[in-house]
Design an enzyme around this catalytic site. Structure first.
Site, PDB file in Angstrom:
ATOM      1  N   ASP A   1      -8.454  -5.338  -6.291  1.00 29.20           N
ATOM      2  CA  ASP A   1      -8.099  -4.023  -5.412  1.00 29.20           C
ATOM      3  C   ASP A   1      -8.581  -2.802  -6.215  1.00 29.20           C
ATOM      4  O   ASP A   1      -8.525  -2.639  -7.547  1.00 29.20           O
ATOM      5  CB  ASP A   1      -6.573  -3.783  -5.309  1.00 29.20           C
ATOM      6  CG  ASP A   1      -6.229  -2.825  -4.551  1.00 29.20           C
ATOM      7  OD1 ASP A   1      -6.901  -1.954  -4.095  1.00 29.20           O
ATOM      8  OD2 ASP A   1      -4.977  -2.858  -4.168  1.00 29.20           O
TER       9      ASP A   1
ATOM     10  N   HIS B   1      -7.942  -4.787  -1.752  1.00 31.20           N
ATOM     11  CA  HIS B   1      -6.497  -3.976  -1.300  1.00 31.20           C
ATOM     12  C   HIS B   1      -6.064  -4.474  -0.026  1.00 31.20           C
ATOM     13  O   HIS B   1      -4.877  -4.714   0.205  1.00 31.20           O
ATOM     14  CB  HIS B   1      -6.837  -2.542  -1.015  1.00 31.20           C
ATOM     15  CG  HIS B   1      -5.546  -1.611  -0.702  1.00 31.20           C
ATOM     16  ND1 HIS B   1      -4.480  -1.650  -1.652  1.00 31.20           N
ATOM     17  CD2 HIS B   1      -5.416  -1.013   0.275  1.00 31.20           C
ATOM     18  CE1 HIS B   1      -3.378  -0.716  -1.198  1.00 31.20           C
ATOM     19  NE2 HIS B   1      -3.845  -0.308   0.137  1.00 31.20           N
TER      20      HIS B   1
ATOM     21  N   SER C   1       0.902  -1.127   0.076  1.00 31.04           N
ATOM     22  CA  SER C   1       0.185  -0.103   0.177  1.00 31.04           C
ATOM     23  C   SER C   1       0.876   1.192  -0.126  1.00 31.04           C
ATOM     24  O   SER C   1       1.791   1.246  -0.781  1.00 31.04           O
ATOM     25  CB  SER C   1      -0.824  -0.111   1.203  1.00 31.04           C
ATOM     26  OG  SER C   1      -1.983   1.185   1.137  1.00 31.04           O
TER      27      SER C   1
END
Lengths: 494, 494
Positions: A437, A474, A222
Site C-alpha cells: 500500500d 491499498h 481506508s
C-alpha cells in the site's frame, strides 16, 4: 473498485455520452477547431498529432449540455434504494460549521438481537455508498458483497451489520449537493468543512435512533479505518471492539499530497465553477483527471509491472499523447467510469476530511476547545458570515524552504498519539495493513498497533500482508477475501 | 530543483503576475463572479468558502493577457547564453518523424585535450537546460554546480565536460516551440514524437562536429541516466564508460502512470489549445498542476514526514481547499516556480520519450526495422500527412480487465534486457540508485546492474543509497554531493 456503485447509477447517463469520440468543432471548451484548418500540414515536416481523448471529452461535454437543455436538472447519484434517518436537531461540526438538520442514508443486513448487542457499524472508503451488500430493495452487488453474509467475515447469522453513506457524501446522506434548509438553495461550497469525527457523530445519531446503545464492533477500511478508530475514541463506552484495515491514526504528508493534487485538478476544471455546477454540466473532466491520479495510489507498481508491464493498447499504432500504454488505458478507463458517478464537491469535502484526520492528543484537545467555543452556535443566532476567520487567505509570503528539524523518523510512535488513542486501551482491536500500500503505507498501521500497545492495550492484533500475499496495495481490502476477510471473521468471532 | 533554470528566466515575467491574488470578476476563465453575488449567504447556514488560490490563477491569466497585448510575442525560455550546434542535414527519428534540420544548445567546462580523449557528455533530467554549471557567459548557478569543477566529481582539471539541452527541449535546442523550416510556422504538436535514443543521436552529431570520436564517459541522472545507457548501447565504440544515476533501462508502469497523469492534466488546460498556444497565454495552470504532481514523485514520504509532518501554513486559520498544510504550500510553490519557466509542449514530448524508453532487445529490433522502413523519408519526398498510422485512434472497445498472467515478478532481469544491454558488456559502468526513490525505484537500478553482469560485464559498480543515507528520493542526485558526487568522482578517476 466500487463496481457496484457504478452499476447502480449507470443508467442515469446515456452510454453515448461516455463513449462517443466525435469531434466537436462548435463547443468552446478545449480547442475544438481542428488545427489543420489553421495550418497547412501538407507543407509541414511532419503530420499534426491527433487527440481522440480530447475529442471524446468535448463530445461528452456537448452531449451533457444537450441533455441538460432537454431533460432538465441533474440526476441524483443515488438509487434511493436505502433507508434514511433524518436528524431534525442541528449538528455542530468540528471546524465551527453547523448543519441545521441532516440525513444519513443507510442499509443493513442480518437481524438486531433482542438485547441489541450484535450490531456492527461498517464504515466506507471515500467514495462508497451504503450499499456494501445487495438487499431486497437493491439487488445490485455491493462493494463488500462477499465479505458480508451468513458465515462470511461479517456473519449475518450472528451480526446486524449497518453501513451508512457518510455525511458529506452524495449517496443519500446530507452533503454539498443537498439543499440548505436556511435558504432553500443547494449548499455547494457553502457546505461547511467536515471531519472524520463529524461523520462518526452523525452515525451515532443514527444508532441512537435505532436504539443501539453499544456496538459489538466498529469496522472499516481506508477512510473507514479512520472512522472505525475515531468511533472508538469518541465513544469508547459505545464500541465493543475495533477493526481498522488499511487506515491510519493521522494522515501523513504523502497521502495529503496525493489527495491535494486531485482536488487542485478538479478545482481547475472551469465547469467546477467554485462548486456551483448544479443544474449545469458537472466538472466531468476534472473528476476524470482526479480519479486517474487517485487510481495510481490504489494499487502498486509491482502489480502493474506484473499485469501490464510495458504493453501497449495497440502496438501497431505509433506512440501518442492520448492513452497508449495499457497502464494508461487502465487509468483512462478508471477515470471514465467514475467521472459522472460521484459528486465533485463531495469528493473535495470528504477528501479534505481525510487530510484533517489526526487522533493525536493535541489535535483532540484543540478540537475540544473549538467545539466548546462554538457551542453557542447551536442555540443562539450567531452571525455566520463576514467572519474573517472563515476565509483562509494565502500567507503574505510564499512558501520558504524550512530549516530541517534534524529529528530522525522514530520507530516508536509519538507520545501524542499514544495518549490520543488511550481511550481504546481496553478494546480488542484488529489492525490490518498491506506492505504494497503506497497511500496508507504499512508503517501507519504499525503505528496504530504500537500506539495502542504503548497505551496499555493487551488485546491488539496486528496483521500485515506482505508482498508475497498481496500486491494489490491499498485496494487489497476490496479484493483479498481470504486474508482480509479471514482475519476480520476470526477476530469478530473470538 | 532546477533553481538555476528558474533564476535565468525569472526576469522575463513580471513578479506581479506570479504573486498577485486579486480577485477578477471580469475574466472568463474559471468562475470569476464571486458566488455571493448569486446567493445571499447571510441567509445560509454557513459562509461560502473562499478560493484565493483560484483568484491568483485568474489574476495571472489576466495579467499575461495584458502583457501579450502590450508587449507582443511570448518570451524565450532560454537566456541564449550557450553555444549552439546546428545540423543542416535531416535527422530520422525512431517513430518515423523527420526534422529537416535541428539545433542543439550546449555548454562546456574544462578543456578538451590534444587527443580529444577526455570528453564527458553529461545528460540532463527532463526539464533541465545545458546550464549544469556557471560559465563566463552565464554566471548563474547551474543545476549541478557543485558536482562540476576542479577536483569535483566531474573534475574539470582532467575532463572536458559537455552538457546539452535535449532535442525536444525549450532551452535552445530544437523542440516543439521551434519553427518548422518547411513552412515557417511553429512546430507545436506537429513536432514528431521523439525518443531518448533520438536525443542521443542528436548529441552525437554535436560530438562529430566537435571532432570527438570517443567519449571518456557518458554520465547522467534521471532521464539523463536513461540517455547515458542509451549512448553506450547505440555507440558502444564511442563511449568509454557509463554512469547511470537514478535511471532505468526501461520505464515501468508506475512511472508511466505518474507522467501520464501530468500530461493529461496539462492537456486539459483550455489554454494548451492542442499545443497551439504560442503568442497567447500559455497553459500556466496546467503546467502548475502537472508540476505539483511531478513534485510528489521527486521526494519521499519519509522525508516529508520529517520535514513537514502535519504542519499547517497558518494554524490559526480554519481548514481550506486552497493550500493549507505545509506540504500543500510546498507543492503549490513548486508549481508556481515552474509554470512559466518551461514550454508545455516540450514537457509533453520529453515526458513521453521517457515512457517509451526500453533498451530490451525486442524493442531495439522493432525500432531498427522501423528505421530501415523509414529511411527513404530522409531522401525522397514521401507524403507526410494523411497517413492513417500517424493518428492514434482510441481502441473501439474501452479497457477491459485483463486476465492475470500469473507470472511472478522475478528477482532476475528478463533475458530480453540482458541481451539488449549486451553492447555494454565490456564498459566499466557505475549504476547508482536510492532506496527512497519512488519514481525510479531502486529495483530498476539493480535490474540494470544485474542485466549487465548477466551479459558478462565484470566492471559493474552498483551503489544503492539506503534510507539511512538519503531520504531525498529521486531528487538525491541534485542534493547528495557526498554520496552521489563521491561515487561518481571515484569511478571516473579509477
Amino acid at each position: 473498485m466500487h463496481q457496484s456503485l457504478l452499476s447502480t447509477t449507470r443508467s442515469l447517463w446515456p452510454q453515448s455520452a461516455r463513449r462517443s469520440a466525435r469531434t466537436s468543432s462548435v463547443f468552446p471548451f478545449l480547442a475544438a477547431t481542428p488545427v489543420h484548418t489553421r495550418y497547412n500540414t501538407n507543407a509541414a515536416s511532419n503530420p499534426q498529432l491527433s487527440f481522440p481523448c480530447l475529442d471524446a471529452i468535448e463530445s461528452r461535454t456537448r452531449q451533457l449540455e444537450l441533455r441538460f437543455a432537454s431533460e432538465g436538472p441533474e440526476p441524483s447519484y443515488t438509487t434511493g434504494a436505502h433507508e434514511t434517518f433524518t436528524s431534525k436537531s442541528p449538528i455542530l461540526l468540528d471546524n465551527g460549521g453547523v448543519l441545521p438538520e441532516f440525513t444519513i442514508a443507510y442499509e443493513s443486513w442480518g437481524r438486531l438481537n433482542v438485547d441489541r448487542s450484535n450490531a456492527i457499524l461498517l464504515h466506507t472508503g471515500l467514495s462508497a455508498s451504503s450499499h456494501a451488500h445487495s438487499t431486497p430493495k437493491n439487488p445490485q452487488v455491493g462493494w463488500w458483497e462477499k465479505f458480508i453474509g451468513p458465515g462470511c467475515a461479517l456473519d449475518t447469522d450472528k451480526f446486524f451489520v449497518i453501513c451508512t453513506n457518510v455525511l458529506g457524501g452524495c449517496y443519500g446522506s446530507t452533503g454539498p449537493p443537498s439543499i440548505d434548509p436556511a435558504d432553500g438553495e443547494v449548499y455547494a461550497t457553502r457546505f461547511p468543512i467536515i471531519t472524520i469525527e463529524d461523520m462518526v457523530r452523525a452515525q451515532f445519531r443514527l444508532l441512537d435512533a435505532l436504539g443501539i446503545e453499544k456496538l459489538y464492533a466498529s469496522v472499516g477500511a481506508s477512510m473507514g479505518g479512520m472512522q472505525s478508530l475515531a468511533a472508538g475514541v469518541l465513544y469508547p463506552e459505545r464500541v465493543g471492539r475495533v477493526v481498522s484495515i488499511s487506515g491510519c491514526a493521522r494522515s501523513h504528508p504523502y497521502s495529503i499530497a496525493m489527495r491535494y493534487t486531485q482536488r487542485q485538478v478538479l478545482m481547475a476544471d472551469p465547469n467546477w465553477n467554485r462548486g456551483f455546477y448544479y443544474g449545469k454540466v458537472p466538472p466531468h473532466l476534472g473528476m476524470k483527471l482526479a480519479r486517474q491520479i487517485a487510481t495510481v495510489t490504489y494499487r502498486s507498481g509491482p502489480e502493474w509491472e506484473k499485469r501490464f508491464g510495458r504493453g501497449r493498447a495497440d502496438p501497431s499504432q505509433p506512440p501518442a499523447l492520448c492513452p497508449d500504454f495499457l497502464i494508461e488505458t487502465y487509468l483512462d478507463h478508471a477515470g471514465e467510469k467514475f467521472c459522472l458517478e460521484y459528486d465533485a464537491n463531495s469528493l473535495l469535502y470528504v477528501s479534505k476530511a481525510m487530510d484533517l484526520f489526526d487522533l493525536g492528543q493535541k489535535a483532540q484537545s484543540r478540537t475540544a476547545t473549538k467545539r466548546a467555543e462554538n457551542q453557542p452556535k447551536l442555540t443562539s443566532d450567531v452571525p455566520k458570515t463576514d467572519d474573517p476567520k472563515c476565509s483562509l487567505m494565502l500567507p503574505a509570503q510564499p512558501y520558504q524552504e524550512q530549516p530541517r528539524s534534524g529529528e530522525a523518523v522514530s520507530a516508536t510512535p509519538p507520545q501524542d498519539l499514544v495518549e490520543g488513542l488511550s481511550a481504546l486501551r481496553d478494546h480488542p482491536t484488529l489492525v490490518l495493513g498491506v506492505t504494497s500500500d503506497i497511500l496508507f503505507p504499512a508503517w501507519q498501521q504499525r503505528e496504530i498497533a504500537d500506539s495502542l500497545r504503548l497505551a496499555g492495550n493487551r488485546k491488539v492484533t496486528h496483521v500485515e500482508l506482505g508482498e508475497d500475499v498481496s500486491l494489490f496495495g491499498h485496494d487489497s481490502f476490496l479484493l483479498d477475501l481470504q486474508n482480509i476477510g479471514g482475519s476480520v471473521g476470526r477476530f469478530l468471532g473470538e
